[in-house]
Design a protein around this motif. Structure first.
Motif, PDB file in Angstrom:
ATOM      1  N   MET A   1     -43.283   9.984   0.633  1.00 33.61           N
ATOM      2  CA  MET A   1     -42.932  10.919  -0.550  1.00 33.61           C
ATOM      3  C   MET A   1     -43.402   9.947  -1.798  1.00 33.61           C
ATOM      4  SD  MET A   1     -39.554  12.583  -1.488  1.00 33.61           S
ATOM      5  CE  MET A   1     -38.585  12.457  -2.654  1.00 33.61           C
ATOM      6  N   THR A   2     -44.225  10.496  -2.630  1.00 31.26           N
ATOM      7  CA  THR A   2     -44.536   9.750  -3.736  1.00 31.26           C
ATOM      8  C   THR A   2     -43.680  10.012  -5.022  1.00 31.26           C
ATOM      9  OG1 THR A   2     -45.826  11.725  -4.734  1.00 31.26           O
ATOM     10  CG2 THR A   2     -46.967   9.899  -2.845  1.00 31.26           C
ATOM     11  N   SER A   3     -43.580   8.989  -5.890  1.00 27.31           N
ATOM     12  CA  SER A   3     -42.894   8.788  -6.892  1.00 27.31           C
ATOM     13  C   SER A   3     -43.669   9.475  -8.182  1.00 27.31           C
ATOM     14  CB  SER A   3     -42.442   7.477  -7.368  1.00 27.31           C
ATOM     15  OG  SER A   3     -41.770   7.380  -8.657  1.00 27.31           O
ATOM     16  N   ARG A   4     -43.244  10.483  -8.894  1.00 27.24           N
ATOM     17  CA  ARG A   4     -43.873  11.120  -9.928  1.00 27.24           C
ATOM     18  C   ARG A   4     -43.447  10.481 -11.352  1.00 27.24           C
ATOM     19  NH1 ARG A   4     -45.641  16.930  -8.450  1.00 27.24           N
ATOM     20  NH2 ARG A   4     -45.668  16.584  -6.158  1.00 27.24           N
ATOM     21  N   GLY A   5     -42.348   9.578 -11.273  1.00 29.47           N
ATOM     22  CA  GLY A   5     -41.914   9.040 -12.521  1.00 29.47           C
ATOM     23  C   GLY A   5     -41.187   9.788 -13.413  1.00 29.47           C
ATOM     24  N   PRO A   6     -40.775   9.278 -14.453  1.00 30.17           N
ATOM     25  CA  PRO A   6     -39.976  10.196 -15.196  1.00 30.17           C
ATOM     26  C   PRO A   6     -40.685  11.347 -15.751  1.00 30.17           C
ATOM     27  CG  PRO A   6     -40.453   7.940 -16.434  1.00 30.17           C
ATOM     28  CD  PRO A   6     -41.031   7.956 -15.163  1.00 30.17           C
ATOM     29  N   GLY A   7     -39.963  12.510 -15.732  1.00 33.28           N
ATOM     30  CA  GLY A   7     -40.430  13.795 -16.248  1.00 33.28           C
ATOM     31  C   GLY A   7     -41.096  14.523 -15.357  1.00 33.28           C
ATOM     32  N   GLY A   8     -41.435  14.124 -14.197  1.00 32.47           N
ATOM     33  CA  GLY A   8     -42.190  14.985 -13.128  1.00 32.47           C
ATOM     34  C   GLY A   8     -43.588  14.661 -13.166  1.00 32.47           C
ATOM     35  N   SER A   9     -44.174  15.775 -12.480  1.00 34.63           N
ATOM     36  CA  SER A   9     -45.657  15.960 -12.279  1.00 34.63           C
ATOM     37  C   SER A   9     -46.229  15.685 -13.845  1.00 34.63           C
ATOM     38  CB  SER A   9     -45.970  17.057 -11.596  1.00 34.63           C
ATOM     39  OG  SER A   9     -45.694  18.121 -12.350  1.00 34.63           O
ATOM     40  N   PRO A  10     -47.233  15.533 -13.806  1.00 33.04           N
ATOM     41  CA  PRO A  10     -48.343  15.381 -15.199  1.00 33.04           C
ATOM     42  C   PRO A  10     -48.464  16.802 -15.766  1.00 33.04           C
ATOM     43  CG  PRO A  10     -49.513  13.746 -13.483  1.00 33.04           C
ATOM     44  CD  PRO A  10     -48.323  14.460 -12.985  1.00 33.04           C
ATOM     45  N   PRO A  11     -48.712  17.796 -15.070  1.00 31.80           N
ATOM     46  CA  PRO A  11     -48.661  19.018 -15.873  1.00 31.80           C
ATOM     47  C   PRO A  11     -47.238  19.521 -16.426  1.00 31.80           C
ATOM     48  CG  PRO A  11     -49.652  19.187 -13.564  1.00 31.80           C
ATOM     49  CD  PRO A  11     -49.141  17.936 -13.675  1.00 31.80           C
ATOM     50  N   LEU A  12     -46.290  19.044 -15.474  1.00 30.73           N
ATOM     51  CA  LEU A  12     -44.874  19.565 -16.137  1.00 30.73           C
ATOM     52  C   LEU A  12     -44.405  18.591 -17.387  1.00 30.73           C
ATOM     53  CD1 LEU A  12     -42.264  21.119 -15.648  1.00 30.73           C
ATOM     54  CD2 LEU A  12     -41.356  19.157 -14.153  1.00 30.73           C
ATOM     55  N   ARG A  13     -44.854  17.257 -17.369  1.00 31.25           N
ATOM     56  CA  ARG A  13     -44.585  16.359 -18.532  1.00 31.25           C
ATOM     57  C   ARG A  13     -45.156  17.083 -19.591  1.00 31.25           C
ATOM     58  NH1 ARG A  13     -45.086  12.135 -14.841  1.00 31.25           N
ATOM     59  NH2 ARG A  13     -47.099  11.618 -15.512  1.00 31.25           N
ATOM     60  N   ALA A  14     -46.599  17.308 -19.362  1.00 33.28           N
ATOM     61  CA  ALA A  14     -47.362  18.201 -20.483  1.00 33.28           C
ATOM     62  C   ALA A  14     -46.875  19.113 -21.024  1.00 33.28           C
ATOM     63  CB  ALA A  14     -49.017  18.229 -19.883  1.00 33.28           C
ATOM     64  N   TRP A  15     -46.189  20.177 -20.328  1.00 33.07           N
ATOM     65  CA  TRP A  15     -45.669  21.303 -20.607  1.00 33.07           C
ATOM     66  C   TRP A  15     -44.400  20.844 -21.397  1.00 33.07           C
ATOM     67  CZ3 TRP A  15     -46.542  26.036 -21.557  1.00 33.07           C
ATOM     68  CH2 TRP A  15     -45.379  27.151 -21.535  1.00 33.07           C
ATOM     69  N   ARG A  16     -43.594  20.120 -21.109  1.00 27.93           N
ATOM     70  CA  ARG A  16     -42.300  19.584 -21.863  1.00 27.93           C
ATOM     71  C   ARG A  16     -42.923  19.171 -23.178  1.00 27.93           C
ATOM     72  NH1 ARG A  16     -38.928  16.732 -16.885  1.00 27.93           N
ATOM     73  NH2 ARG A  16     -38.311  18.858 -16.118  1.00 27.93           N
ATOM     74  N   VAL A  17     -43.914  18.331 -23.267  1.00 24.35           N
ATOM     75  CA  VAL A  17     -44.381  17.871 -24.405  1.00 24.35           C
ATOM     76  C   VAL A  17     -44.644  18.673 -25.459  1.00 24.35           C
ATOM     77  CG1 VAL A  17     -46.117  16.369 -25.708  1.00 24.35           C
ATOM     78  CG2 VAL A  17     -44.815  15.424 -23.754  1.00 24.35           C
ATOM     79  N   LEU A  18     -45.619  19.998 -24.739  1.00 23.91           N
ATOM     80  CA  LEU A  18     -45.887  20.917 -25.746  1.00 23.91           C
ATOM     81  C   LEU A  18     -44.669  21.780 -26.200  1.00 23.91           C
ATOM     82  CD1 LEU A  18     -48.458  22.612 -26.829  1.00 23.91           C
ATOM     83  CD2 LEU A  18     -48.154  24.066 -24.702  1.00 23.91           C
ATOM     84  N   VAL A  19     -43.793  22.147 -25.398  1.00 21.32           N
ATOM     85  CA  VAL A  19     -42.572  22.631 -26.020  1.00 21.32           C
ATOM     86  C   VAL A  19     -41.786  22.041 -26.786  1.00 21.32           C
ATOM     87  CG1 VAL A  19     -40.464  23.639 -24.897  1.00 21.32           C
ATOM     88  CG2 VAL A  19     -42.523  24.225 -23.790  1.00 21.32           C
ATOM     89  N   LYS A  20     -41.765  20.564 -26.717  1.00 23.89           N
ATOM     90  CA  LYS A  20     -41.047  19.942 -27.827  1.00 23.89           C
ATOM     91  C   LYS A  20     -41.868  19.912 -29.096  1.00 23.89           C
ATOM     92  CE  LYS A  20     -40.284  15.454 -29.793  1.00 23.89           C
ATOM     93  NZ  LYS A  20     -41.317  14.766 -30.611  1.00 23.89           N
ATOM     94  N   GLU A  21     -43.136  19.719 -28.859  1.00 20.88           N
ATOM     95  CA  GLU A  21     -43.879  19.857 -30.333  1.00 20.88           C
ATOM     96  C   GLU A  21     -43.730  21.275 -30.865  1.00 20.88           C
ATOM     97  OE1 GLU A  21     -47.803  16.893 -29.332  1.00 20.88           O
ATOM     98  OE2 GLU A  21     -47.984  18.883 -29.334  1.00 20.88           O
ATOM     99  N   LEU A  22     -43.930  22.240 -30.212  1.00 22.60           N
ATOM    100  CA  LEU A  22     -43.757  23.653 -30.719  1.00 22.60           C
ATOM    101  C   LEU A  22     -42.423  23.860 -31.426  1.00 22.60           C
ATOM    102  CD1 LEU A  22     -45.823  25.594 -28.308  1.00 22.60           C
ATOM    103  CD2 LEU A  22     -46.636  25.208 -30.767  1.00 22.60           C
ATOM    104  N   SER A  23     -41.397  23.456 -30.558  1.00 16.15           N
ATOM    105  CA  SER A  23     -39.954  23.738 -30.984  1.00 16.15           C
ATOM    106  C   SER A  23     -39.723  23.025 -32.505  1.00 16.15           C
ATOM    107  CB  SER A  23     -39.049  23.358 -30.021  1.00 16.15           C
ATOM    108  OG  SER A  23     -39.163  24.116 -28.893  1.00 16.15           O
ATOM    109  N   ALA A  24     -40.051  21.757 -32.297  1.00 17.36           N
ATOM    110  CA  ALA A  24     -39.933  21.056 -33.498  1.00 17.36           C
ATOM    111  C   ALA A  24     -40.769  21.343 -34.859  1.00 17.36           C
ATOM    112  CB  ALA A  24     -40.149  19.457 -33.173  1.00 17.36           C
ATOM    113  N   PHE A  25     -41.936  21.707 -34.354  1.00 24.36           N
ATOM    114  CA  PHE A  25     -42.955  22.205 -35.499  1.00 24.36           C
ATOM    115  C   PHE A  25     -42.122  23.509 -36.183  1.00 24.36           C
ATOM    116  CE2 PHE A  25     -46.572  25.022 -36.758  1.00 24.36           C
ATOM    117  CZ  PHE A  25     -47.116  23.935 -37.745  1.00 24.36           C
TER     118      PHE A  25
END
Length: 167
Positions: A1-25
């Motif tokens: 099993m591979t570790s994906r690090g904090p925040g999950g997979s890269p697409p999931l992290r990118a999605w979370r960043v986008l949602v955070k940016e849009l919400s805060a914006f």
């Protein structure tokens, strides 16, 4: 099993960043909009400041609040390129989108000959929506750019000096 690090997979992290940016914006934009309206009203009706001066002051104050909110919250995870540079670009982007909004309303009013308050308000709202999309994309691309990807370079291995072992 591979570790994906904090925040999950890269697409999931990118999605979370986008949602955070849009919400805060959206929140920062909404607060700045209300501040602009309230400050204009206060300056014009209660402080006796002229309409144009009141609008100038309310716009500059709300734009500065929006800049700080976006810099330290909406786009806080992005690269820092200097407060002066970022504020100048932020003001340029806002000025250009203001000009776009004025142009849309002017085209609907004069060449198209529309005098209806409803039609002009719809043109105004459309220009605000278009300007908001342009501002978000411009802030992400130019004002608060993504951090440069970390370069992983192999360590430099220096050969040991050769000594003459035969002597």
């Amino acid at each position: 099993m591979t570790s994906r690090g904090p925040g999950g997979s890269p697409p999931l992290r990118a999605w979370r960043v986008l949602v955070k940016e849009l919400s805060a914006f959206g929140v920062v934009g909404g607060v700045s909009f209300v501040l602009d309206l309230a400050l204009f009203q206060l300056l014009y009706t209660s402080a006796g400041v002229g309409a144009v001066t009141a609008k100038l002051v309310s716009t500059l104050v709300s734009m500065t609040v929006a800049f700080l909110g976006h810099r330290f919250w909406s786009f806080s995870h992005r690269a820092r390129t200097g407060m002066r540079r970022e504020y100048l670009l932020f003001a340029v982007v806002n000025g250009l989108t203001l000009g776009l909004g004025l142009a849309v309303v002017a085209v609907v009013r004069y060449p198209l000959g529309q005098e209806s308050a409803l039609v002009l308000q719809l043109a105004n709202i459309g220009s605000i929506v278009l300007g908001t999309v342009i501002r978000y994309l411009a802030y992400r691309r130019w004002v608060f750019p993504a951090p440069a990807p970390a370069r992983h370079e192999a360590p430099v291995v220096r050969p040991r000096p050769v000594t003459d072992l035969g002597q």
